[in-house]
Design a protein around this motif. Sequence first.
Motif, short mmCIF file in Angstrom:
data_model
loop_
_atom_site.label_atom_id
_atom_site.label_comp_id
_atom_site.label_asym_id
_atom_site.label_seq_id
_atom_site.Cartn_x
_atom_site.Cartn_y
_atom_site.Cartn_z
N GLU A 1 42.58 58.08 47.37
CA GLU A 1 41.78 57.88 46.15
C GLU A 1 41.70 56.41 45.78
OE1 GLU A 1 43.03 58.61 41.72
OE2 GLU A 1 42.35 60.51 42.57
N LYS A 2 42.81 55.71 45.83
CA LYS A 2 42.83 54.30 45.44
C LYS A 2 42.12 53.43 46.47
CE LYS A 2 44.68 55.74 41.87
NZ LYS A 2 43.79 55.90 40.68
N ALA A 3 42.24 53.79 47.74
CA ALA A 3 41.51 53.05 48.77
C ALA A 3 40.00 53.24 48.59
CB ALA A 3 41.94 53.51 50.16
N VAL A 4 39.58 54.48 48.32
CA VAL A 4 38.16 54.76 48.11
C VAL A 4 37.64 54.00 46.89
CG1 VAL A 4 36.51 56.55 47.43
CG2 VAL A 4 38.12 57.00 49.29
N GLN A 5 38.42 54.00 45.81
CA GLN A 5 38.00 53.28 44.60
C GLN A 5 37.83 51.78 44.89
OE1 GLN A 5 41.06 54.41 41.82
NE2 GLN A 5 39.89 56.15 41.04
N THR A 6 38.72 51.23 45.70
CA THR A 6 38.63 49.81 46.06
C THR A 6 37.38 49.54 46.88
OG1 THR A 6 41.05 49.64 46.04
CG2 THR A 6 39.83 47.91 47.19
N VAL A 7 37.13 50.40 47.86
CA VAL A 7 35.95 50.25 48.71
C VAL A 7 34.67 50.33 47.88
CG1 VAL A 7 34.61 51.31 50.56
CG2 VAL A 7 37.08 51.07 50.81
N TYR A 8 34.61 51.30 46.99
CA TYR A 8 33.41 51.47 46.16
C TYR A 8 33.19 50.25 45.26
CZ TYR A 8 32.64 56.41 47.38
OH TYR A 8 32.36 57.57 48.04
N GLU A 9 34.28 49.74 44.69
CA GLU A 9 34.15 48.58 43.80
C GLU A 9 33.58 47.37 44.56
OE1 GLU A 9 34.62 46.69 39.97
OE2 GLU A 9 34.68 48.79 40.60
N HIS A 10 34.05 47.18 45.79
CA HIS A 10 33.60 46.03 46.58
C HIS A 10 32.19 46.22 47.14
CE1 HIS A 10 37.12 43.51 46.45
NE2 HIS A 10 37.91 44.49 46.85
N ARG A 11 31.88 47.47 47.54
CA ARG A 11 30.62 47.68 48.26
C ARG A 11 29.46 48.12 47.38
NH1 ARG A 11 32.06 50.40 54.15
NH2 ARG A 11 33.59 48.82 54.80
N LEU A 12 29.75 48.77 46.28
CA LEU A 12 28.67 49.31 45.46
C LEU A 12 28.39 48.50 44.21
CD1 LEU A 12 29.48 53.14 45.69
CD2 LEU A 12 27.97 51.78 47.15
N ARG A 13 29.32 47.65 43.82
CA ARG A 13 29.13 46.87 42.59
C ARG A 13 28.89 45.40 42.97
NH1 ARG A 13 30.52 48.53 37.61
NH2 ARG A 13 31.97 50.09 38.43
N PRO A 14 27.89 44.76 42.42
CA PRO A 14 27.67 43.33 42.70
C PRO A 14 28.92 42.52 42.42
CG PRO A 14 25.84 44.25 41.44
CD PRO A 14 26.91 45.29 41.46
N ALA A 15 29.13 41.47 43.21
CA ALA A 15 30.35 40.68 43.11
C ALA A 15 30.60 40.17 41.69
CB ALA A 15 30.29 39.51 44.08
N GLU A 16 29.52 39.76 41.00
CA GLU A 16 29.69 39.19 39.66
C GLU A 16 30.06 40.24 38.63
OE1 GLU A 16 25.31 40.20 40.17
OE2 GLU A 16 26.94 39.33 41.38
N LYS A 17 29.93 41.53 39.00
CA LYS A 17 30.26 42.60 38.07
C LYS A 17 31.56 43.33 38.43
CE LYS A 17 25.54 43.47 36.52
NZ LYS A 17 24.46 44.48 36.33
N GLN A 18 32.20 42.90 39.49
CA GLN A 18 33.46 43.53 39.88
C GLN A 18 34.54 43.15 38.86
OE1 GLN A 18 34.35 42.62 43.97
NE2 GLN A 18 32.39 43.46 44.69
N HIS A 19 35.35 44.12 38.51
CA HIS A 19 36.34 43.95 37.45
C HIS A 19 37.71 43.70 38.07
CE1 HIS A 19 37.81 44.09 33.43
NE2 HIS A 19 38.46 45.22 33.57
N ALA A 20 38.15 42.46 38.04
CA ALA A 20 39.40 42.08 38.69
C ALA A 20 40.62 42.84 38.16
CB ALA A 20 39.63 40.57 38.57
N PRO A 21 40.76 43.02 36.84
CA PRO A 21 41.92 43.80 36.36
C PRO A 21 41.94 45.22 36.90
CG PRO A 21 40.97 42.54 34.57
CD PRO A 21 40.01 42.41 35.72
N TRP A 22 40.77 45.83 37.03
CA TRP A 22 40.70 47.19 37.58
C TRP A 22 41.13 47.18 39.05
CZ3 TRP A 22 40.77 52.15 37.03
CH2 TRP A 22 40.24 53.00 38.00
N LEU A 23 40.63 46.21 39.82
CA LEU A 23 41.01 46.12 41.23
C LEU A 23 42.51 45.86 41.38
CD1 LEU A 23 38.00 44.12 42.71
CD2 LEU A 23 38.70 46.45 43.33
N ASP A 24 43.07 45.05 40.51
CA ASP A 24 44.52 44.79 40.57
C ASP A 24 45.30 46.06 40.27
OD1 ASP A 24 44.04 42.14 41.12
OD2 ASP A 24 44.34 41.44 39.06
N ARG A 25 44.84 46.80 39.28
CA ARG A 25 45.53 48.04 38.91
C ARG A 25 45.46 49.05 40.06
NH1 ARG A 25 44.24 51.90 33.64
NH2 ARG A 25 45.23 53.77 34.45
N VAL A 26 44.27 49.26 40.60
CA VAL A 26 44.09 50.21 41.70
C VAL A 26 44.88 49.76 42.92
CG1 VAL A 26 42.40 51.15 43.32
CG2 VAL A 26 41.86 51.06 40.89
#
Length: 203
Positions: free
Chosen positions: A102-127
Motif C-alpha cells: 500500500e505504501k509503495a503504491v501510494q509513493t508511486v502514484y504520488e510521483h507518477r500521477l501528480r505534477p512535481a510542483e504539487k507533490q506533498h513532501a510531508p506526505w511522501l515522508d510519512r508514507v
Amino acid sequence: MQLIGMLDSPYVRRVAVSLHVLGQPFAHQPLSVFSTFGQFQQINPVVKAPTLIADDGTVLMDSTLILQWIEAQAPGSRLTPADAAQHLHDLRLTGLALAACEKAVQTVYEHRLRPAEKQHAPWLDRVGGQLDAAFAALEAELARVPLAAVQEALTHGGIATAVAWSFTHLLLPGRVDAAAHPCLEAFTKAAEQLPAFRACPQT
C-alpha cells in the motif's frame, strides 16, 4: 474463473501466484485500470484490480477476499496454516506485506500521477516512513522465523512478502536497501524461481 488486472500490481500478482500454488485453473485478462479503464469498467464498474469473475459470473474484488473464496474452492490444498500459532504469525506477515504494498503504491502514484510542483513532501515522508517500518518488521520476522522458499510450503504470508519486496524494487528501485534486509532479499530471490512465481512475471 477469470482474473482481471495487470501483474505489475502486487495485489493482482498475489492472487495469480496463489491460484497457481493451489492448482486452480483460471484465465487471465491483463487489463489496466489506467490505459484500458473503459474496458475494465465494463467488467467491473468499480474498476478495482484485482477483479475475479467466478464461474457463475459473480464479480469479486480485493485480493484478500478473493483468496478467501478461492481457498474454500480448493479442497486438500491450503495456504492458511492449520496450527493456530502459525496462522497468527502468517497473518502478521500478510498484514505487514500488504501495508508495504500500500505504501509503495501510494509513493508511486504520488510521483507518477501528480505534477512535481504539487507533490506533498510531508506526505511522501510519512508514507516512506511507514514503508520502511513495514519492511523492517518483516525482516525481523523472517530472521526470527525463516520462511522456506518451497512451493509446497508457501503460505499467504510468504507469497505476499515476496510479491511486496519484488514490487517495491521494481517500481521504486533503490528506495529500500536490499543489503539491510538480507532475509527478505534471500527469500524473495528463491521464491521468484519457484514455478508459481515464474508463471506470473511482474514485467
